[in-house]
Motif scaffolding. Structure first.
Motif, PDB file in Angstrom:
ATOM      1  N   ARG A   1      -1.552 -24.717 -18.124  1.00 26.07           N
ATOM      2  CA  ARG A   1      -2.739 -26.112 -17.710  1.00 26.07           C
ATOM      3  C   ARG A   1      -1.966 -26.124 -16.335  1.00 26.07           C
ATOM      4  NH1 ARG A   1      -3.859 -29.620 -21.857  1.00 26.07           N
ATOM      5  NH2 ARG A   1      -4.677 -28.445 -22.927  1.00 26.07           N
ATOM      6  N   ASN A   2      -0.556 -26.709 -16.737  1.00 29.04           N
ATOM      7  CA  ASN A   2       0.356 -27.710 -15.609  1.00 29.04           C
ATOM      8  C   ASN A   2       0.561 -26.368 -14.319  1.00 29.04           C
ATOM      9  OD1 ASN A   2       0.799 -29.727 -16.489  1.00 29.04           O
ATOM     10  ND2 ASN A   2       2.780 -28.628 -18.086  1.00 29.04           N
ATOM     11  N   MET A   3       0.449 -25.236 -14.787  1.00 26.14           N
ATOM     12  CA  MET A   3       1.069 -24.090 -13.701  1.00 26.14           C
ATOM     13  C   MET A   3      -0.462 -23.991 -13.059  1.00 26.14           C
ATOM     14  SD  MET A   3       3.025 -20.922 -15.164  1.00 26.14           S
ATOM     15  CE  MET A   3       1.679 -19.840 -14.935  1.00 26.14           C
ATOM     16  N   ALA A   4      -2.027 -23.985 -13.403  1.00 23.45           N
ATOM     17  CA  ALA A   4      -3.575 -24.132 -13.227  1.00 23.45           C
ATOM     18  C   ALA A   4      -3.969 -25.401 -12.034  1.00 23.45           C
ATOM     19  CB  ALA A   4      -4.638 -23.700 -14.195  1.00 23.45           C
ATOM     20  N   ARG A   5      -2.872 -26.699 -12.448  1.00 25.67           N
ATOM     21  CA  ARG A   5      -3.316 -27.585 -12.156  1.00 25.67           C
ATOM     22  C   ARG A   5      -2.515 -27.007 -10.323  1.00 25.67           C
ATOM     23  NH1 ARG A   5      -0.728 -31.210 -15.868  1.00 25.67           N
ATOM     24  NH2 ARG A   5      -2.791 -31.425 -16.701  1.00 25.67           N
ATOM     25  N   ASN A   6      -1.111 -26.792 -10.338  1.00 28.61           N
ATOM     26  CA  ASN A   6      -0.334 -27.003  -9.758  1.00 28.61           C
ATOM     27  C   ASN A   6      -1.273 -26.204  -8.360  1.00 28.61           C
ATOM     28  OD1 ASN A   6       1.192 -28.607 -10.324  1.00 28.61           O
ATOM     29  ND2 ASN A   6       3.105 -26.973 -11.584  1.00 28.61           N
ATOM     30  N   ALA A   7      -1.487 -24.913  -8.711  1.00 29.64           N
ATOM     31  CA  ALA A   7      -2.147 -24.191  -8.263  1.00 29.64           C
ATOM     32  C   ALA A   7      -3.092 -24.357  -7.593  1.00 29.64           C
ATOM     33  CB  ALA A   7      -2.667 -22.197  -8.993  1.00 29.64           C
ATOM     34  N   THR A   8      -4.070 -24.818  -8.353  1.00 30.32           N
ATOM     35  CA  THR A   8      -4.988 -25.827  -7.379  1.00 30.32           C
ATOM     36  C   THR A   8      -4.852 -26.586  -6.667  1.00 30.32           C
ATOM     37  OG1 THR A   8      -5.494 -26.797  -9.309  1.00 30.32           O
ATOM     38  CG2 THR A   8      -7.052 -25.452  -9.362  1.00 30.32           C
ATOM     39  N   GLY A   9      -3.886 -27.756  -6.954  1.00 25.09           N
ATOM     40  CA  GLY A   9      -3.565 -28.620  -6.259  1.00 25.09           C
ATOM     41  C   GLY A   9      -2.581 -28.211  -4.424  1.00 25.09           C
ATOM     42  N   ASP A  10      -1.684 -26.597  -4.895  1.00 22.92           N
ATOM     43  CA  ASP A  10      -1.414 -25.495  -3.534  1.00 22.92           C
ATOM     44  C   ASP A  10      -3.084 -25.605  -3.096  1.00 22.92           C
ATOM     45  OD1 ASP A  10       1.135 -26.377  -4.668  1.00 22.92           O
ATOM     46  OD2 ASP A  10       1.369 -24.220  -5.187  1.00 22.92           O
ATOM     47  N   LEU A  11      -3.499 -25.127  -3.148  1.00 23.65           N
ATOM     48  CA  LEU A  11      -4.729 -24.124  -2.949  1.00 23.65           C
ATOM     49  C   LEU A  11      -5.362 -25.270  -2.241  1.00 23.65           C
ATOM     50  CD1 LEU A  11      -6.618 -21.553  -4.819  1.00 23.65           C
ATOM     51  CD2 LEU A  11      -5.788 -21.703  -2.328  1.00 23.65           C
ATOM     52  N   SER A  12      -5.742 -26.476  -2.298  1.00 22.92           N
ATOM     53  CA  SER A  12      -6.614 -28.273  -1.459  1.00 22.92           C
ATOM     54  C   SER A  12      -5.558 -28.368  -1.048  1.00 22.92           C
ATOM     55  CB  SER A  12      -6.318 -28.865  -2.875  1.00 22.92           C
ATOM     56  OG  SER A  12      -7.646 -28.748  -4.425  1.00 22.92           O
ATOM     57  N   ARG A  13      -4.400 -28.405  -0.557  1.00 23.30           N
ATOM     58  CA  ARG A  13      -3.650 -28.557   0.630  1.00 23.30           C
ATOM     59  C   ARG A  13      -3.763 -27.675   1.477  1.00 23.30           C
ATOM     60  NH1 ARG A  13       0.002 -30.456  -3.872  1.00 23.30           N
ATOM     61  NH2 ARG A  13       1.079 -28.341  -3.544  1.00 23.30           N
ATOM     62  N   GLU A  14      -4.215 -25.912   1.400  1.00 23.91           N
ATOM     63  CA  GLU A  14      -3.465 -25.019   2.203  1.00 23.91           C
ATOM     64  C   GLU A  14      -4.954 -25.277   2.666  1.00 23.91           C
ATOM     65  OE1 GLU A  14      -1.208 -23.512   3.229  1.00 23.91           O
ATOM     66  OE2 GLU A  14       0.066 -24.022   2.205  1.00 23.91           O
ATOM     67  N   LEU A  15      -6.315 -25.284   1.861  1.00 22.54           N
ATOM     68  CA  LEU A  15      -7.517 -24.956   2.635  1.00 22.54           C
ATOM     69  C   LEU A  15      -7.907 -26.160   3.348  1.00 22.54           C
ATOM     70  CD1 LEU A  15      -9.318 -23.008  -0.036  1.00 22.54           C
ATOM     71  CD2 LEU A  15      -8.761 -22.188   1.848  1.00 22.54           C
ATOM     72  N   GLY A  16      -7.035 -27.707   3.182  1.00 22.12           N
ATOM     73  CA  GLY A  16      -7.499 -28.661   3.229  1.00 22.12           C
ATOM     74  C   GLY A  16      -9.032 -29.106   2.325  1.00 22.12           C
ATOM     75  N   THR A  17      -9.984 -28.967   1.240  1.00 22.13           N
ATOM     76  CA  THR A  17     -10.014 -29.275   0.561  1.00 22.13           C
ATOM     77  C   THR A  17     -10.750 -29.881  -0.682  1.00 22.13           C
ATOM     78  OG1 THR A  17     -11.129 -27.858  -0.172  1.00 22.13           O
ATOM     79  CG2 THR A  17     -12.130 -28.231   1.992  1.00 22.13           C
ATOM     80  N   ASP A  18     -10.718 -30.605  -1.755  1.00 19.42           N
ATOM     81  CA  ASP A  18     -10.298 -30.878  -2.186  1.00 19.42           C
ATOM     82  C   ASP A  18     -11.410 -29.910  -3.329  1.00 19.42           C
ATOM     83  OD1 ASP A  18     -10.124 -32.040  -4.708  1.00 19.42           O
ATOM     84  OD2 ASP A  18     -12.320 -32.914  -4.738  1.00 19.42           O
ATOM     85  N   ILE A  19     -10.555 -28.881  -3.883  1.00 21.90           N
ATOM     86  CA  ILE A  19     -10.759 -28.074  -4.947  1.00 21.90           C
ATOM     87  C   ILE A  19     -11.110 -27.931  -6.329  1.00 21.90           C
ATOM     88  CG2 ILE A  19      -9.468 -26.639  -4.254  1.00 21.90           C
ATOM     89  CD1 ILE A  19     -11.146 -24.309  -3.507  1.00 21.90           C
ATOM     90  N   GLN A  20     -11.687 -27.445  -7.299  1.00 26.86           N
ATOM     91  CA  GLN A  20     -11.567 -27.463  -8.152  1.00 26.86           C
ATOM     92  C   GLN A  20     -11.399 -26.679  -8.554  1.00 26.86           C
ATOM     93  OE1 GLN A  20     -10.980 -30.488 -10.583  1.00 26.86           O
ATOM     94  NE2 GLN A  20     -11.119 -31.442  -8.350  1.00 26.86           N
ATOM     95  N   LEU A  21     -10.784 -25.444 -10.009  1.00 21.33           N
ATOM     96  CA  LEU A  21     -10.359 -24.536 -10.654  1.00 21.33           C
ATOM     97  C   LEU A  21     -12.457 -24.348 -11.022  1.00 21.33           C
ATOM     98  CD1 LEU A  21      -8.785 -22.402 -11.737  1.00 21.33           C
ATOM     99  CD2 LEU A  21      -8.890 -22.839 -13.757  1.00 21.33           C
ATOM    100  N   GLU A  22     -12.916 -24.892 -10.855  1.00 24.41           N
ATOM    101  CA  GLU A  22     -14.566 -23.660 -12.005  1.00 24.41           C
ATOM    102  C   GLU A  22     -14.925 -23.341  -9.706  1.00 24.41           C
ATOM    103  OE1 GLU A  22     -14.147 -27.024 -12.741  1.00 24.41           O
ATOM    104  OE2 GLU A  22     -13.443 -26.941 -14.239  1.00 24.41           O
ATOM    105  N   ASP A  23     -14.875 -24.328  -9.005  1.00 21.28           N
ATOM    106  CA  ASP A  23     -15.150 -24.007  -7.602  1.00 21.28           C
ATOM    107  C   ASP A  23     -14.582 -22.217  -6.656  1.00 21.28           C
ATOM    108  OD1 ASP A  23     -16.404 -26.127  -7.278  1.00 21.28           O
ATOM    109  OD2 ASP A  23     -14.439 -27.031  -6.799  1.00 21.28           O
ATOM    110  N   LEU A  24     -13.302 -22.393  -7.748  1.00 24.25           N
ATOM    111  CA  LEU A  24     -12.894 -20.536  -7.012  1.00 24.25           C
ATOM    112  C   LEU A  24     -13.848 -19.082  -8.033  1.00 24.25           C
ATOM    113  CD1 LEU A  24      -9.005 -20.896  -7.805  1.00 24.25           C
ATOM    114  CD2 LEU A  24     -10.153 -21.519  -5.407  1.00 24.25           C
ATOM    115  N   HIS A  25     -14.830 -19.905  -9.187  1.00 17.68           N
ATOM    116  CA  HIS A  25     -16.155 -18.417  -9.031  1.00 17.68           C
ATOM    117  C   HIS A  25     -16.864 -18.403  -7.097  1.00 17.68           C
ATOM    118  CE1 HIS A  25     -19.571 -16.472 -10.593  1.00 17.68           C
ATOM    119  NE2 HIS A  25     -18.556 -16.233 -11.699  1.00 17.68           N
ATOM    120  N   PRO A  26     -16.672 -17.234  -7.742  1.00 16.33           N
ATOM    121  CA  PRO A  26     -17.807 -16.739  -5.892  1.00 16.33           C
ATOM    122  C   PRO A  26     -19.287 -17.469  -5.822  1.00 16.33           C
ATOM    123  CG  PRO A  26     -16.406 -14.957  -7.110  1.00 16.33           C
ATOM    124  CD  PRO A  26     -16.898 -15.403  -7.833  1.00 16.33           C
ATOM    125  N   LYS A  27     -19.665 -17.312  -7.146  1.00 14.51           N
ATOM    126  CA  LYS A  27     -20.962 -18.103  -7.374  1.00 14.51           C
ATOM    127  C   LYS A  27     -20.978 -19.281  -6.641  1.00 14.51           C
ATOM    128  CE  LYS A  27     -24.578 -15.488  -9.891  1.00 14.51           C
ATOM    129  NZ  LYS A  27     -25.260 -15.852 -11.561  1.00 14.51           N
TER     130      LYS A  27
END
Length: 141
Positions: free
Chosen positions: A40-66
């Protein structure tokens, strides 16, 4: 998670776990919980890193292509415009399939009644309820 298990099955699983792991059962449970916490901590850190890199607030559910396409590329009007013709085709196809299904039931009931030597008194469509239609095309995909 355990919606399809009754209390007897859960008790049997706990008894089986006690027989397999014995005195080590608390240690095994503790290790499993620690692993879930670390994942759970690894997933939270990965989504935090993605949010910082992309500059948007992103959730784990948002990574689904649809979900990603819906949220970031399409507006609500675009999504409704895409879905509208497909929904009509889906509804037409569903109605045709239900019609064929009912006709097949009628034929099967008529053949069954004729083989038994009796005559049908009513149609099968009034006796058997039709399945409920799906809410939308998106639910079927």
């Amino acid at each position: 998670m355990f919606d399809n298990l009754n209390w007897w099955e859960i008790g049997a699983l706990l008894l089986l776990a006690l027989l397999i792991f014995g005195d080590r059962l608390p240690v095994v449970i503790n290790d499993g919980l620690r692993m879930v916490r670390n994942l759970r901590n690894m997933a939270r850190n990965a989504t935090g890193d993605l949010s910082r890199e992309l500059g948007t607030d992103i959730q784990l559910e948002d990574l689904h292509p649809k979900a990603f396409i819906r949220k970031h590329l399409l507006s609500e009007e675009d999504e409704a415009a895409i879905r509208k013709p497909l929904q009509g085709v889906y509804d037409d196809l569903r109605a045709d399939v239900n019609g064929v299904h009912n006709e097949l039931k009628d034929v099967a009931n008529a053949a069954d009644l004729r083989s038994n030597g009796s005559r049908p008194t009513s149609t099968a469509t009034s006796a058997a309820p039709a399945p409920a239609p799906r809410a939308s095309y998106d639910d079927a995909t």
